[in-house]
Design an enzyme around this catalytic site. Structure first.
Site, PDB file in Angstrom:
ATOM      1  N   HIS A 269       0.839  -1.200   0.000  1.00 22.04           N
ATOM      2  CA  HIS A 269       0.000   0.000   0.000  1.00 22.04           C
ATOM      3  C   HIS A 269       0.870   1.243   0.000  1.00 22.04           C
ATOM      4  CE1 HIS A 269       0.891  -0.936   4.209  1.00 22.04           C
ATOM      5  NE2 HIS A 269       0.811   0.358   4.441  1.00 22.04           N
ATOM      6  N   ARG A 284      -3.377   3.786  14.187  1.00 20.70           N
ATOM      7  CA  ARG A 284      -3.011   2.519  13.550  1.00 20.70           C
ATOM      8  C   ARG A 284      -2.537   1.499  14.568  1.00 20.70           C
ATOM      9  NH1 ARG A 284       2.192   1.738   9.690  1.00 20.70           N
ATOM     10  NH2 ARG A 284       3.144   1.399  11.722  1.00 20.70           N
TER      11      ARG A 284
HETATM   12 FE   LIG Z   1       2.066   1.482   5.809  1.00 18.72          FE
END
Ligand SMILES: [Fe+2]
Length: 293
Positions: A269, A284
């Protein structure tokens, strides 16, 4: 939301799985992550992750404690090497953000992951998956693109695949940091010592499904073991370009309260640009995986 013909319902789990492209990505509907999920839901989500590589959960209420709770169902969590980016009282949760504190310091990783990569591939046991939650999202830009490394592997010419099967990539975080993150404070010697270069097979086997995936990235794979450094680098960049052709990519346009969960074993990604006048605040978690084979 209207169901497409390809929507699958997992009856015992009471959730629906709606593929977003031919090769990668699915939206999961019918699950509330603000409370613990059932064993059946966990199994359905895990199977969908392996099958689709990227899962999107819209409109979720996910405070850090529940983010940790849901993530840790899938494995042990690993905090960021840079400890100052952690959410207060939650060392396993990292801010990805352009927001500054009272002292004018960035509270999180800024301009993180703008180059194609698989999270923490520079570890001996890289991440199984990552979960990114949108708290504040710019109204435009700051999309995240994901590429299917299963699709890339399967589309390679047989002769190249046979050659790559014997090769190992060199994954190197201090090199990545010096090359792409020069706008940040340099890594300390202690931080560098936590991430010496490691090698991993360029074609790896998914530990759950047994499918083969390409495992390298322009951002974190410095070169290829046993190959001239520049030649290895060229091959990595060519394979990154091949893997990220539009047919293999899902582009996520963020809304606040989105949770996106991706499988680092079969996807790459990257973040995309946005106007820095907008605040971006994301949280995250990363989930430990096994050594690639
Ligand atoms: Fe990442």
């Amino acid at each position: 939301m209207s169901a497409t013909p390809s929507t699958v319902t997992a009856p015992s789990a009471m959730l629906r799985i709606r593929p977003l492209t031919d090769h990668i990505g699915a939206e999961i509907e019918g699950v509330d992550l603000s409370r613990p999920i059932s064993a059946a839901q966990f199994q359905a989500v895990n199977a969908a992750l392996v099958a689709h590589g990227v899962l999107v959960f819209r409109n979720q209420d996910l405070p850090p404690a529940m983010h940790v709770d849901f993530s840790s169902r899938f494995g042990p969590l690993v905090g960021h090497i840079v400890k100052r980016f952690s959410v207060e009282d939650f060392p396993e949760v990292t801010y990805i953000s352009n927001v500054k504190n009272d002292k004018g310091e960035m509270i999180g990783a800024d301009r993180a992951g703008m180059i194609w990569h698989s999270d923490m591939s520079y570890m001996e046991r890289p991440m199984l998956g990552s979960m990114l939650y949108g708290v504040e999202c710019p109204p435009e830009g700051a999309d995240t693109e994901f590429a299917s490394m299963f699709a890339a592997h399967d589309a390679l010419p047989e002769s190249l695949r046979a050659r790559l099967n014997k090769l190992r990539g060199i994954h190197d975080y201090p090199w990545h940091y010096a090359t792409y993150l020069s706008h940040r404070k340099p890594l300390t010697e202690e931080e560098k010592a936590q991430a010496p270069p490691v090698t991993h097979p360029i074609i790896r086997t998914h530990p759950v499904s047994g499918r083969k995936a390409l495992y390298l990235s322009e951002g974190l794979t410095r070169s290829i073991e046993g190959m001239d450094e520049a030649e290895g680098r060229r091959l990595i960049c060519l394979l990154t370009d091949f893997s990220t052709q539009p047919a293999f990519v899902y582009r996520h346009r963020w809304q606040p309260r989105d949770l996106v969960f991706w499988d680092n074993r079969s996807t790459m990604h990257r973040a995309t640009e946005f106007d820095n006048q907008y605040r971006r605040l994301m949280r995250r978690t990363t989930i430990q995986g096994d050594a690639p084979f």
